[in-house]
Design an enzyme around this catalytic site. Structure first.
Site, short mmCIF file in Angstrom:
data_model
loop_
_atom_site.label_atom_id
_atom_site.label_comp_id
_atom_site.label_asym_id
_atom_site.label_seq_id
_atom_site.Cartn_x
_atom_site.Cartn_y
_atom_site.Cartn_z
N LYS A 72 -23.15 -11.43 -2.55
CA LYS A 72 -24.42 -11.58 -4.07
C LYS A 72 -23.36 -12.70 -4.53
O LYS A 72 -24.91 -12.88 -5.63
CB LYS A 72 -24.57 -9.75 -4.53
CG LYS A 72 -24.48 -9.24 -2.88
CD LYS A 72 -24.62 -7.64 -3.22
CE LYS A 72 -25.72 -7.18 -2.27
NZ LYS A 72 -25.58 -5.66 -2.73
N ASP A 109 -31.00 -3.72 -6.48
CA ASP A 109 -29.95 -2.91 -6.10
C ASP A 109 -30.07 -1.71 -7.00
O ASP A 109 -30.30 -0.55 -6.97
CB ASP A 109 -28.85 -2.78 -6.13
CG ASP A 109 -28.31 -3.38 -4.71
OD1 ASP A 109 -29.25 -3.91 -3.25
OD2 ASP A 109 -27.13 -4.09 -4.81
P1 NAP Z 1 -17.39 -3.35 -3.56
O1 NAP Z 1 -17.35 -4.60 -4.70
O2 NAP Z 1 -16.11 -3.97 -1.93
O3 NAP Z 1 -16.08 -2.29 -4.35
C1 NAP Z 1 -15.48 -1.01 -3.77
C2 NAP Z 1 -15.41 -0.40 -4.92
O4 NAP Z 1 -14.61 1.46 -4.53
C3 NAP Z 1 -14.66 -1.39 -5.93
O5 NAP Z 1 -14.41 -0.02 -6.76
C4 NAP Z 1 -13.45 -0.44 -5.60
O6 NAP Z 1 -11.82 0.15 -6.02
C5 NAP Z 1 -13.31 1.35 -4.93
N1 NAP Z 1 -12.32 1.87 -3.87
C6 NAP Z 1 -13.04 1.12 -2.56
N2 NAP Z 1 -11.86 1.94 -1.88
C7 NAP Z 1 -11.14 2.89 -2.42
C8 NAP Z 1 -9.37 3.19 -3.10
N3 NAP Z 1 -9.80 3.89 -1.72
N4 NAP Z 1 -9.91 4.69 -3.98
C9 NAP Z 1 -10.23 3.92 -4.88
N5 NAP Z 1 -11.73 3.27 -5.18
C10 NAP Z 1 -12.13 2.30 -4.18
O7 NAP Z 1 -18.14 -2.88 -2.95
P2 NAP Z 1 -20.01 -2.74 -2.80
O8 NAP Z 1 -20.84 -3.65 -2.65
O9 NAP Z 1 -19.91 -2.58 -4.47
O10 NAP Z 1 -20.19 -1.56 -2.52
C11 NAP Z 1 -19.83 -0.19 -2.66
C12 NAP Z 1 -20.49 0.94 -2.02
O11 NAP Z 1 -22.29 1.59 -2.33
C13 NAP Z 1 -20.23 0.68 -0.46
O12 NAP Z 1 -20.33 2.09 0.74
C14 NAP Z 1 -21.98 0.46 0.05
O13 NAP Z 1 -22.46 0.45 1.68
C15 NAP Z 1 -22.88 0.86 -1.00
N6 NAP Z 1 -24.02 0.37 -1.30
C16 NAP Z 1 -25.03 0.52 -1.13
C17 NAP Z 1 -26.51 0.62 -1.45
C18 NAP Z 1 -27.76 1.58 -0.90
O14 NAP Z 1 -28.45 0.92 -1.21
N7 NAP Z 1 -27.52 2.23 -0.86
C19 NAP Z 1 -26.18 -1.18 -2.47
C20 NAP Z 1 -25.00 -1.63 -2.55
C21 NAP Z 1 -24.00 -0.60 -2.29
P3 NAP Z 1 -11.61 -1.93 -6.78
O15 NAP Z 1 -12.08 -1.98 -7.79
O16 NAP Z 1 -9.68 -0.14 -7.97
O17 NAP Z 1 -10.70 -1.83 -5.26
#
Ligand code: NAP
Length: 282
Positions: A72, A109
């Site tokens: 992205k 999004d």
């Molecule tokens: P990303 O860029 O990898 O970010 C992941 C986030 O989760 C970061 O803030 C990370 O914190 C946190 N995290 C991961 N493991 C953790 C843990 N063990 N303890 C505390 N915090 C933790 O992923 P993303 O693209 O933002 O996506 C995030 C979620 O949203 C995913 O589940 C994705 O499937 C979902 N999503 C859904 C939609 C929808 O349309 N429904 C759209 C987009 C994304 P750190 O910064 O500390 O690593």
């Protein structure tokens, strides 16, 4: 199935992995119901093959692509122009290939999140109070940008890695603040789980929802499982909940319009199709 000819309108999604993406399920169901001469295909380049793929699509070879993890940010960087929400988010999930050879980037999004709130939490207004976003990754950025542009008076970012929360706040604007989890939910109008916690099961974010006002709406971006433990805790406290599948479906709507020049047809139960694809029931 409608006929696909040499004149078909072509779009798709780029991600790695892309196998489990629900976007092809949604778009192709809408294409078929609308009887369009069109396709929506999954594309999974190698980690360093994204830019070459996108460059090769310049000039309208295909209409456009959605972009998902991990491309992205690279998608925004590859574009010649971008919407305010994509620029603010620092990421794009939609690239449109113009006939003049240029690439336009957008981020739907956040739009999907706001539309899901309108559908499942009717009367919700981001202007009514502070929004709390758990997470500071790409999804959190899209959500923060959309809430900022929609006039949320304050946006609080709670993240395990404080530096990322601070960078997000700096990039978006003065009303966005990196805060600690303790006390973050006081007077919250909206609480969004934008972390990957809860994906595939598990308890989800460790924050005490009982400290939020009972008027707060809780949205979980995680949609596998559909009914996350986080949403379960919110519902048990009497808070209104919005699920991640509704957000996913709603973010696909503006992409469909951009690719195929018309809104998705009414009457297709894409929610049921998506649930079946992830092995859940409504
Ligand atoms: P990303 O860029 O990898 O970010 C992941 C986030 O989760 C970061 O803030 C990370 O914190 C946190 N995290 C991961 N493991 C953790 C843990 N063990 N303890 C505390 N915090 C933790 O992923 P993303 O693209 O933002 O996506 C995030 C979620 O949203 C995913 O589940 C994705 O499937 C979902 N999503 C859904 C939609 C929808 O349309 N429904 C759209 C987009 C994304 P750190 O910064 O500390 O690593």
């Amino acid at each position: 199935m409608s006929a696909i000819t040499g004149a078909a309108m072509v779009a798709g999604i780029i991600g790695r992995p892309v196998t489990h993406s629900l976007s092809p399920v949604l778009h192709n169901a809408w294409i078929e119901a609308a009887g369009l001469n069109a396709v929506y295909a999954p594309l999974a380049p190698t980690a360093d093959g994204f830019r070459a793929l996108v460059e090769g699509l310049r000039g309208g070879v295909i209409r456009g692509v959605n972009v998902t993890i991990p491309f992205k940010e690279a998608a925004l960087a590859a574009a010649d122009a971008a919407s305010d929400r994509a620029r603010l988010a620092g990421a794009a999930n939609l690239l449109l290939f113009r006939g003049d050879g240029s690439i336009f980037a957008d981020n739907t999004d956040g739009l999907g999140m706001l539309a899901a709130l309108a559908v499942q939490a009717s009367g919700f207004d981001p202007k009514f109070g502070p929004a709390v976003i758990l997470g500071a990754g790409g999804a959190a950025r899209g959500a923060a940008a959309a809430l900022f542009l929609a006039g949320a008076p304050e946006i609080r970012i709670v993240n395990r890695t404080a530096d990322r929360a601070e960078a997000l706040a700096r990039d978006i604007g003065r009303t966005v603040k990196a805060v600690a989890a303790d006390g973050a939910l006081a007077d919250a109008n909206l609480i969004v789980n934008a972390t990957s916690l809860g994906l595939g099961g598990g308890p989800g974010p460790d924050i005490d929802l009982a400290t939020a006002p009972t008027s707060a709406v809780v949205l979980d971006m995680v949609y596998k499982p559909l009914r996350t433990a986080f949403l379960g805790r919110a519902a048990a406290l009497g808070l209104r909940t919005v699920d991640g599948l509704e957000m996913l479906i709603r973010q696909a709507v503006p992409s469909f319009e951009a690719f195929y020049g018309q809104p998705p047809p009414a009457g297709v139960d894409v929610r049921a199709l998506a649930l079946a694809a992830v092995g859940e029931t409504a």
